[in-house]
Write an enzyme that holds these catalytic residues in place. Structure first.
Site, PDB file in Angstrom:
ATOM      1  N   HIS A 261       0.830  -1.211   0.000  1.00  0.00           N
ATOM      2  CA  HIS A 261       0.000   0.000   0.000  1.00  0.00           C
ATOM      3  C   HIS A 261       0.868   1.267   0.000  1.00  0.00           C
ATOM      4  O   HIS A 261       0.714   2.147  -0.865  1.00  0.00           O
ATOM      5  CB  HIS A 261      -0.913  -0.031   1.236  1.00  0.00           C
ATOM      6  CG  HIS A 261      -1.813   1.162   1.372  1.00  0.00           C
ATOM      7  ND1 HIS A 261      -3.105   1.166   0.916  1.00  0.00           N
ATOM      8  CD2 HIS A 261      -1.606   2.399   1.898  1.00  0.00           C
ATOM      9  CE1 HIS A 261      -3.663   2.347   1.159  1.00  0.00           C
ATOM     10  NE2 HIS A 261      -2.767   3.123   1.757  1.00  0.00           N
ATOM     11  N   GLU A 262       1.787   1.351   0.934  1.00  0.00           N
ATOM     12  CA  GLU A 262       2.617   2.568   1.031  1.00  0.00           C
ATOM     13  C   GLU A 262       3.515   2.716  -0.198  1.00  0.00           C
ATOM     14  O   GLU A 262       3.832   3.833  -0.609  1.00  0.00           O
ATOM     15  CB  GLU A 262       3.462   2.558   2.316  1.00  0.00           C
ATOM     16  CG  GLU A 262       2.656   2.515   3.619  1.00  0.00           C
ATOM     17  CD  GLU A 262       1.617   3.631   3.792  1.00  0.00           C
ATOM     18  OE1 GLU A 262       1.758   4.691   3.161  1.00  0.00           O
ATOM     19  OE2 GLU A 262       0.649   3.425   4.553  1.00  0.00           O
ATOM     20  N   HIS A 265       1.633   4.695  -2.725  1.00  0.00           N
ATOM     21  CA  HIS A 265       1.735   6.138  -2.450  1.00  0.00           C
ATOM     22  C   HIS A 265       3.104   6.665  -2.898  1.00  0.00           C
ATOM     23  O   HIS A 265       3.223   7.727  -3.494  1.00  0.00           O
ATOM     24  CB  HIS A 265       1.595   6.401  -0.945  1.00  0.00           C
ATOM     25  CG  HIS A 265       0.188   6.356  -0.423  1.00  0.00           C
ATOM     26  ND1 HIS A 265      -0.813   7.147  -0.937  1.00  0.00           N
ATOM     27  CD2 HIS A 265      -0.375   5.644   0.594  1.00  0.00           C
ATOM     28  CE1 HIS A 265      -1.946   6.921  -0.247  1.00  0.00           C
ATOM     29  NE2 HIS A 265      -1.700   6.007   0.667  1.00  0.00           N
ATOM     30  N   GLU A 291      -4.853   8.061  -2.751  1.00  0.00           N
ATOM     31  CA  GLU A 291      -5.331   6.774  -2.251  1.00  0.00           C
ATOM     32  C   GLU A 291      -5.620   5.819  -3.420  1.00  0.00           C
ATOM     33  O   GLU A 291      -5.490   4.606  -3.276  1.00  0.00           O
ATOM     34  CB  GLU A 291      -6.577   7.002  -1.384  1.00  0.00           C
ATOM     35  CG  GLU A 291      -6.858   5.924  -0.363  1.00  0.00           C
ATOM     36  CD  GLU A 291      -5.746   5.685   0.660  1.00  0.00           C
ATOM     37  OE1 GLU A 291      -4.876   6.573   0.847  1.00  0.00           O
ATOM     38  OE2 GLU A 291      -5.724   4.606   1.249  1.00  0.00           O
TER      39      GLU A 291
HETATM   40 ZN   LIG Z   1      -3.150   5.236   2.053  1.00  0.00          ZN
END
Ligand SMILES: [Zn+2]
Length: 493
Positions: A261-262, A265, A291
């Protein structure tokens, strides 16, 4: 020098201080010994006062007026629009209100830390009343300046262009089909057995596994790093992105997907337009688009069958001696797509998550617009929770409206970004699949075509386009939640 050029230089100056603030913030969360906290907090407060002074210097009013009469290219016009937007955000609120809200927020948050454990709604409500009152004042001022409704003016901070009218339509549709889809998914999963990890998975091995997956995802280690913090985040600046995770040695499932997830980003940040570095137009478009990139990595790619194969294979290499059934691709797939109705948003799976977001959105919209009183929130929470997830929170405040830190300091208006992000991610995947065999690319281990698409259509655009323009240019249409519905149906039904 033109006023536009002066504004650009000024923005660059501000970005240097923001750079230092971001790295200091990362250090405070990931590296700093506890004893440094007091002095660090004071230093960072002084830095943020300095940044605010730069952002609100009196001559800027004149420069903006002047710049708007100058002839600019399309790119420069967009750059001016984004600079002006940040300037207005910084100048719109009277200092007394900013201070009062910050004090009320700190007081409420601090007390919340113990009140939550003891389920003390009445104690909490006394502090929170002031936070809600000041947030409504803030919304009122923003509404007058922007011509939007109170809640929409708060939304505009995080998602420029998105209104509650558009959200009511989008989320209203989701509410029609989601509860039934959750039922069906749970029914289907009744037969499914998955093995939960138990035992010791040393942090060092988890980190090595995480880094191997970051490599697969082409994270640029020359411009970023992975560390640990209590609350995982992605910080730093595009040239030096800092992502963090948290390891629990009894399992690896959370930290591993947290890293994916990170990394989403981070790759967005690393891919932002270099020529616009230090300019607001070179920053991420919105929280929802940010997001969308983390969720593209985590949900669209990360839970696809060929990606799960990589996760399982790499886990085998890093956790030798562990149960091979636990580390099989089938078990990974089951673990990462398990659906469960729960009270807590941050623990929710992909399918039940939107229900948590819609519930909060509807409550905070009515709270900020003044349609409901803060005292009515627990009851409202309970009734919506029953309606969307079939769970009751009557009398259970700590797992209901007191579960998150976010409302304690008056951060209203950004919960919708999470589900908007999930919807954009599904739409980007559907568009990408029209020209790229995504599964084949993932299976091959060379994901370059996927990242080239994201780079071209999303990352390199920074904030030059509005969100609607960005999404339309990338996918041929503005946000269409049918892609999200189709994605969930394909995965869970
Ligand atoms: Zn996030």
């Amino acid at each position: 020098m033109t006023a536009f050029k002066q504004l650009q230089q000024h923005a660059k100056q501000i970005s240097h201080f923001n750079h230092l603030a971001a790295i200091c913030g990362w250090d405070q969360a990931a590296m700093m010994p506890a004893g440094g906290n007091q002095a660090r907090s004071e230093a960072m407060a002084a830095l943020s006062v300095h940044i605010h002074q730069l952002q609100t210097q009196p001559q800027l009013t004149e420069w903006y007026a002047q710049a708007e009469t100058e002839t600019l290219t399309d790119t420069d016009s967009a750059a001016l629009r984004e600079m002006k937007r940040q300037w207005q955000q910084a100048t719109i609120l009277p200092e007394a209100l900013v201070q009062a809200k910050s004090l009320a927020g700190s007081k409420c948050e601090h007390a919340w830390r113990t009140q939550r454990g003891s389920n003390d709604w009445h104690g909490y409500e006394k502090n929170w009343a002031e936070v809600v009152k000041l947030s409504r004042e803030e919304a009122q001022i923003r509404a007058e300046a922007t011509g939007l409704s109170c809640y929409d003016a708060m939304l505009d901070i995080y998602e420029p262009g998105v209104t509650s009218t558009s959200l009511d339509t989008l989320f209203g549709d989701v509410k029609q089909w989601l509860p039934q889809m959750i039922n069906s998914a749970l029914e289907k999963q009744q037969q499914q057995r998955c093995i939960e990890p138990s035992g010791v998975f040393p942090a060092a091995q988890q980190k090595a596994l995480g880094q191997s997956i970051m490599q697969l995802l082409q994270f640029d280690f020359n411009h970023g790093r992975l560390d640990e913090s209590v609350h995982p985040f992605c910080g730093g600046v595009p040239q030096d992105v800092r992502i963090t995770t948290r390891y629990s040695e009894s399992e690896f499932v959370q930290s591993l997907m947290g890293i994916v997830h990170e990394t989403g980003h981070a790759r967005y940040e690393q891919g932002l337009p270099k020529l616009l570095a230090g300019q607001p137009a070179g920053e991420a478009r919105s929280m929802g688009i940010h997001e969308s990139q983390s969720l593209f990595f985590e949900m669209q790619l990360g839970r696809s069958a060929p990606f799960i194969e990589h996760l399982a294979n790499n886990a085998h290499q890093h956790f030798s001696g562990q149960d091979s059934k636990l580390l099989s691709a089938d078990n990974f797939q089951a673990l990462y797509t398990k659906v469960e109705r729960g009270f807590i948003r941050v623990d929710a799976d992909e399918l039940t998550y939107p229900a948590h977001v819609i519930l909060r959105y509807e409550i905070e919209r009515d709270l900020i617009n003044g349609a409901v009183d803060h005292k009515d929130i627990p009851e409202l929470w309970d009734s919506k929770m029953q309606q969307y997830l079939g769970l009751s929170t009557a009398g259970n405040f700590k797992d209901g409206c007191m579960q998150d830190i976010h409302w304690t300091d008056g951060a209203f208006g950004y919960f919708p970004s999470y589900t908007l992000g999930a919807m954009y991610a599904a739409q980007f995947m559907a568009a990408m699949q029209q020209t790229i065999d995504v599964d084949a690319a993932v299976r091959s281990g060379d994901l370059t075509p996927i990242f080239v698409w994201l780079e071209q259509h999303i990352w390199s655009k920074g904030s030059l386009l509005t969100t609607d323009q960005l999404v339309k240019q990338a996918t041929g249409e503005t946000l269409n939640a049918n892609h999200f519905k189709a994605h969930l149906a394909a995965r869970y039904l």
